[in-house]
Design a protein around this motif. Structure first.
Motif, PDB file in Angstrom:
ATOM      1  N   GLN A 195     -60.335   0.263   5.264  1.00  0.00           N
ATOM      2  CA  GLN A 195     -60.393  -1.131   4.823  1.00  0.00           C
ATOM      3  C   GLN A 195     -59.193  -1.949   5.313  1.00  0.00           C
ATOM      4  N   GLY A 196     -58.235  -1.300   5.973  1.00  0.00           N
ATOM      5  CA  GLY A 196     -57.110  -2.029   6.532  1.00  0.00           C
ATOM      6  C   GLY A 196     -55.861  -2.034   5.671  1.00  0.00           C
ATOM      7  N   SER A 197     -55.869  -1.280   4.568  1.00  0.00           N
ATOM      8  CA  SER A 197     -54.661  -1.189   3.752  1.00  0.00           C
ATOM      9  C   SER A 197     -54.072   0.221   3.921  1.00  0.00           C
ATOM     10  N   PHE A 198     -53.220   0.634   3.004  1.00  0.00           N
ATOM     11  CA  PHE A 198     -52.602   1.951   3.062  1.00  0.00           C
ATOM     12  C   PHE A 198     -52.715   2.624   1.706  1.00  0.00           C
ATOM     13  N   PHE A 199     -52.745   3.959   1.708  1.00  0.00           N
ATOM     14  CA  PHE A 199     -52.620   4.693   0.458  1.00  0.00           C
ATOM     15  C   PHE A 199     -51.446   5.647   0.581  1.00  0.00           C
ATOM     16  N   LEU A 200     -50.976   6.088  -0.562  1.00  0.00           N
ATOM     17  CA  LEU A 200     -49.799   6.934  -0.653  1.00  0.00           C
ATOM     18  C   LEU A 200     -50.227   8.399  -0.618  1.00  0.00           C
ATOM     19  N   GLN A 201     -50.053   9.043   0.531  1.00  0.00           N
ATOM     20  CA  GLN A 201     -50.428  10.450   0.681  1.00  0.00           C
ATOM     21  C   GLN A 201     -49.361  11.366   0.087  1.00  0.00           C
ATOM     22  N   ASN A 202     -48.099  11.106   0.410  1.00  0.00           N
ATOM     23  CA  ASN A 202     -46.999  11.929  -0.082  1.00  0.00           C
ATOM     24  C   ASN A 202     -45.928  11.039  -0.697  1.00  0.00           C
ATOM     25  N   ASP A 203     -45.374  11.499  -1.809  1.00  0.00           N
ATOM     26  CA  ASP A 203     -44.339  10.773  -2.541  1.00  0.00           C
ATOM     27  C   ASP A 203     -43.343  11.826  -3.021  1.00  0.00           C
ATOM     28  N   ILE A 204     -42.095  11.724  -2.561  1.00  0.00           N
ATOM     29  CA  ILE A 204     -41.055  12.676  -2.962  1.00  0.00           C
ATOM     30  C   ILE A 204     -39.929  11.893  -3.617  1.00  0.00           C
ATOM     31  N   PHE A 205     -39.609  12.278  -4.857  1.00  0.00           N
ATOM     32  CA  PHE A 205     -38.579  11.579  -5.622  1.00  0.00           C
ATOM     33  C   PHE A 205     -37.497  12.554  -6.050  1.00  0.00           C
ATOM     34  N   ARG A 206     -36.225  12.139  -5.877  1.00  0.00           N
ATOM     35  CA  ARG A 206     -35.083  12.936  -6.342  1.00  0.00           C
ATOM     36  C   ARG A 206     -33.990  12.026  -6.873  1.00  0.00           C
ATOM     37  N   LEU A 207     -33.420  12.405  -8.008  1.00  0.00           N
ATOM     38  CA  LEU A 207     -32.191  11.768  -8.471  1.00  0.00           C
ATOM     39  C   LEU A 207     -31.045  12.342  -7.661  1.00  0.00           C
ATOM     40  N   ASN A 208     -30.038  11.524  -7.379  1.00  0.00           N
ATOM     41  CA  ASN A 208     -28.876  11.961  -6.607  1.00  0.00           C
ATOM     42  C   ASN A 208     -27.706  12.126  -7.559  1.00  0.00           C
ATOM     43  N   TYR A 209     -27.307  13.356  -7.791  1.00  0.00           N
ATOM     44  CA  TYR A 209     -26.207  13.642  -8.703  1.00  0.00           C
ATOM     45  C   TYR A 209     -24.908  13.792  -7.916  1.00  0.00           C
ATOM     46  N   GLY A 210     -23.811  13.465  -8.575  1.00  0.00           N
ATOM     47  CA  GLY A 210     -22.504  13.733  -7.983  1.00  0.00           C
ATOM     48  C   GLY A 210     -21.843  12.590  -7.309  1.00  0.00           C
ATOM     49  N   SER A 246     -43.918  15.004  -5.320  1.00  0.00           N
ATOM     50  CA  SER A 246     -42.875  15.972  -5.676  1.00  0.00           C
ATOM     51  C   SER A 246     -41.842  15.183  -6.472  1.00  0.00           C
ATOM     52  N   PHE A 247     -41.744  15.500  -7.756  1.00  0.00           N
ATOM     53  CA  PHE A 247     -40.837  14.780  -8.648  1.00  0.00           C
ATOM     54  C   PHE A 247     -39.783  15.759  -9.140  1.00  0.00           C
ATOM     55  N   GLU A 248     -38.561  15.605  -8.616  1.00  0.00           N
ATOM     56  CA  GLU A 248     -37.471  16.512  -8.973  1.00  0.00           C
ATOM     57  C   GLU A 248     -37.885  17.970  -8.759  1.00  0.00           C
ATOM     58  N   GLY A 249     -38.611  18.234  -7.667  1.00  0.00           N
ATOM     59  CA  GLY A 249     -39.010  19.592  -7.316  1.00  0.00           C
ATOM     60  C   GLY A 249     -40.353  20.031  -7.884  1.00  0.00           C
ATOM     61  N   GLN A 250     -40.889  19.305  -8.852  1.00  0.00           N
ATOM     62  CA  GLN A 250     -42.191  19.640  -9.430  1.00  0.00           C
ATOM     63  C   GLN A 250     -43.285  19.022  -8.561  1.00  0.00           C
TER      64      GLN A 250
END
Length: 166
Positions: free
Chosen positions: A151-166, A79-83
């Motif tokens: 295999q003993g590592s990790f993968f990225l299932q969910n990634d949420i990014f937001r810019l913080n305004y104000g 989820s990138f800026e709501g998209q």
């Protein structure tokens, strides 16, 4: 005679019952201690993995953005800026098509928690993004949900990014 038997045996029976209750309380304390120890170990591992992941992710983002594809799986979601974007190819395409080629992430905080008994980890990051030629940094928050692989590592299932305004 029967009264005398109970009078002599009753303290012994009570004593046995008390010892059994004390043994049960001790077993319960041991179980609680093991649970606390396991919880502390899980929290420590989550912190360690979370920090290592954040260092790795932002190093790749800032220097080899195309390599971020190795961190995602077909079931991953960004989820990138709501998209909302699904799957490795679309996520990689979105990240590589951002309107800047170079940047530097400056991390302020990293908070990590175990997310499930199967070893998942939730990581929350806050920081700022420095773009070339820009005087002001952009504040951001990002959340990662890491899932262990066989295999003993990790993968990225969910990634949420937001810019913080104000």
């Amino acid at each position: 005679m029967l009264g005398t038997f109970w009078e002599t045996q009753l303290p012994y029976i009570r004593s046995q019952n008390e010892r059994e209750r004390e043994r049960e309380r001790e077993r319960e304390r041991e179980r609680e201690s093991k649970i606390k120890q396991r919880k502390a170990e899980m929290e420590e591992q989550a912190e360690m993995v979370g920090r290592a992941f954040v260092d790795h992710y932002y190093h790749l983002f800032d220097t080899e953005r195309a390599s971020l594809s190795s961190l995602y799986q077909p079931t991953s979601m960004l989820s990138f800026e709501g998209q909302k974007i699904f799957g490795v190819d679309d996520i990689t395409s979105k990240l590589n098509q951002l309107p800047f080629d170079q940047c530097k992430h400056l991390i302020s905080t990293i908070d990590s928690q175990p997310s499930s008994p199967t070893g998942g980890i939730v990581v929350f990051v806050s920081g700022s993004l420095q773009l070339p030629g820009e005087e002001h940094h952009l504040r951001f928050s990002q959340m990662f949900h890491l899932i262990p692989t066989p295999q003993g590592s990790f993968f990225l299932q969910n990634d949420i990014f937001r810019l913080n305004y104000g």
